[in-house]
Design a protein around this motif. Sequence first.
Motif, PDB file in Angstrom:
ATOM      1  N   ASN A  60     136.521  31.221 130.417  1.00 31.56           N
ATOM      2  CA  ASN A  60     136.276  29.803 129.975  1.00 31.56           C
ATOM      3  C   ASN A  60     137.421  29.004 130.268  1.00 31.56           C
ATOM      4  O   ASN A  60     137.691  28.066 129.642  1.00 31.56           O
ATOM      5  N   ASN A  62     140.985  29.208 130.254  1.00 38.15           N
ATOM      6  CA  ASN A  62     142.280  29.296 129.802  1.00 38.15           C
ATOM      7  C   ASN A  62     142.991  30.351 130.940  1.00 38.15           C
ATOM      8  O   ASN A  62     142.685  31.146 131.557  1.00 38.15           O
TER       9      ASN A  62
ATOM     10  N   VAL B  15     146.440  33.294 118.721  1.00 34.94           N
ATOM     11  CA  VAL B  15     145.145  33.227 118.295  1.00 34.94           C
ATOM     12  C   VAL B  15     144.263  33.086 119.479  1.00 34.94           C
ATOM     13  O   VAL B  15     143.379  33.545 119.853  1.00 34.94           O
ATOM     14  N   SER B  16     144.615  32.010 120.378  1.00 31.75           N
ATOM     15  CA  SER B  16     144.067  31.637 121.433  1.00 31.75           C
ATOM     16  C   SER B  16     144.258  32.864 122.449  1.00 31.75           C
ATOM     17  O   SER B  16     142.991  33.375 123.030  1.00 31.75           O
ATOM     18  N   GLU B  18     144.450  35.860 121.601  1.00 27.30           N
ATOM     19  CA  GLU B  18     143.693  37.054 121.107  1.00 27.30           C
ATOM     20  C   GLU B  18     142.527  36.778 121.236  1.00 27.30           C
ATOM     21  O   GLU B  18     141.511  37.859 121.898  1.00 27.30           O
ATOM     22  N   GLN B  19     141.720  35.739 121.353  1.00 34.64           N
ATOM     23  CA  GLN B  19     140.270  35.529 121.624  1.00 34.64           C
ATOM     24  C   GLN B  19     140.101  35.873 122.967  1.00 34.64           C
ATOM     25  O   GLN B  19     138.967  36.445 123.276  1.00 34.64           O
ATOM     26  N   ASP B  20     140.867  35.374 124.032  1.00 33.59           N
ATOM     27  CA  ASP B  20     140.663  35.838 125.528  1.00 33.59           C
ATOM     28  C   ASP B  20     140.765  37.143 125.699  1.00 33.59           C
ATOM     29  O   ASP B  20     139.899  37.925 126.472  1.00 33.59           O
ATOM     30  N   LEU B  22     140.268  39.630 123.686  1.00 29.95           N
ATOM     31  CA  LEU B  22     139.388  40.581 123.070  1.00 29.95           C
ATOM     32  C   LEU B  22     137.988  40.277 123.546  1.00 29.95           C
ATOM     33  O   LEU B  22     136.868  40.977 123.606  1.00 29.95           O
ATOM     34  N   THR B  23     137.689  38.866 124.533  1.00 29.66           N
ATOM     35  CA  THR B  23     136.645  38.999 125.226  1.00 29.66           C
ATOM     36  C   THR B  23     136.673  39.670 126.499  1.00 29.66           C
ATOM     37  O   THR B  23     135.533  40.191 126.854  1.00 29.66           O
ATOM     38  N   SER B  27     136.645  45.747 122.499  1.00 24.70           N
ATOM     39  CA  SER B  27     137.042  45.678 121.242  1.00 24.70           C
ATOM     40  C   SER B  27     137.686  47.034 120.895  1.00 24.70           C
ATOM     41  O   SER B  27     138.648  47.311 120.331  1.00 24.70           O
TER      42      SER B  27
END
Lengths: 76, 76
Positions: A60, A62, B15-16, B18-20, B22-23, B27
């Motif tokens: 995405n 980042n 948070v940003s 973390e989202q990356d 975990l993608t 998980s």
Amino acid sequence: MPKSVFYHAGCPVCVSAEQDILTLIPSEQVEVVHLGTDKSKVTEAEKAGVKSVPALVTPNGNVLHINFGASIEELK
Amino acid sequence: MPKSVFYHAGCPVCVSAEQDILTLIPSEQVEVVHLGTDKSKVTEAEKAGVKSVPALVTPNGNVLHINFGASIEELK
């Protein structure tokens, strides 16, 4: 599914991080680019927002800068 | 298989990332620890070699510091 791109420059920090990343993320989901040997990709990396290596650019867009091996400026 | 541990402190950078993460990583292979709300884990993180958050400690004990959210010192 778009791949992530792992940019590195062959330094010890990079190689160590690369081994970890490739252990954690399925290898078919990651493209590895060596900016030390493929200087033509430095501009591409910079446009993607890479400021130092090793770095992982996610699908995405980042940029995850991982530890610190070398500044992108040093690779030009 | 031992899990990786993702340490963060709830900051936007964390948070940003973390989202990356975990993608990218399944998980069930990652434990997420919020050092801002779980102060008792700060010492554990420090012993693992975490110097700033967000950071990912891999199953083999390597620490990947990702971007920069906060110094571990700020979380004590």
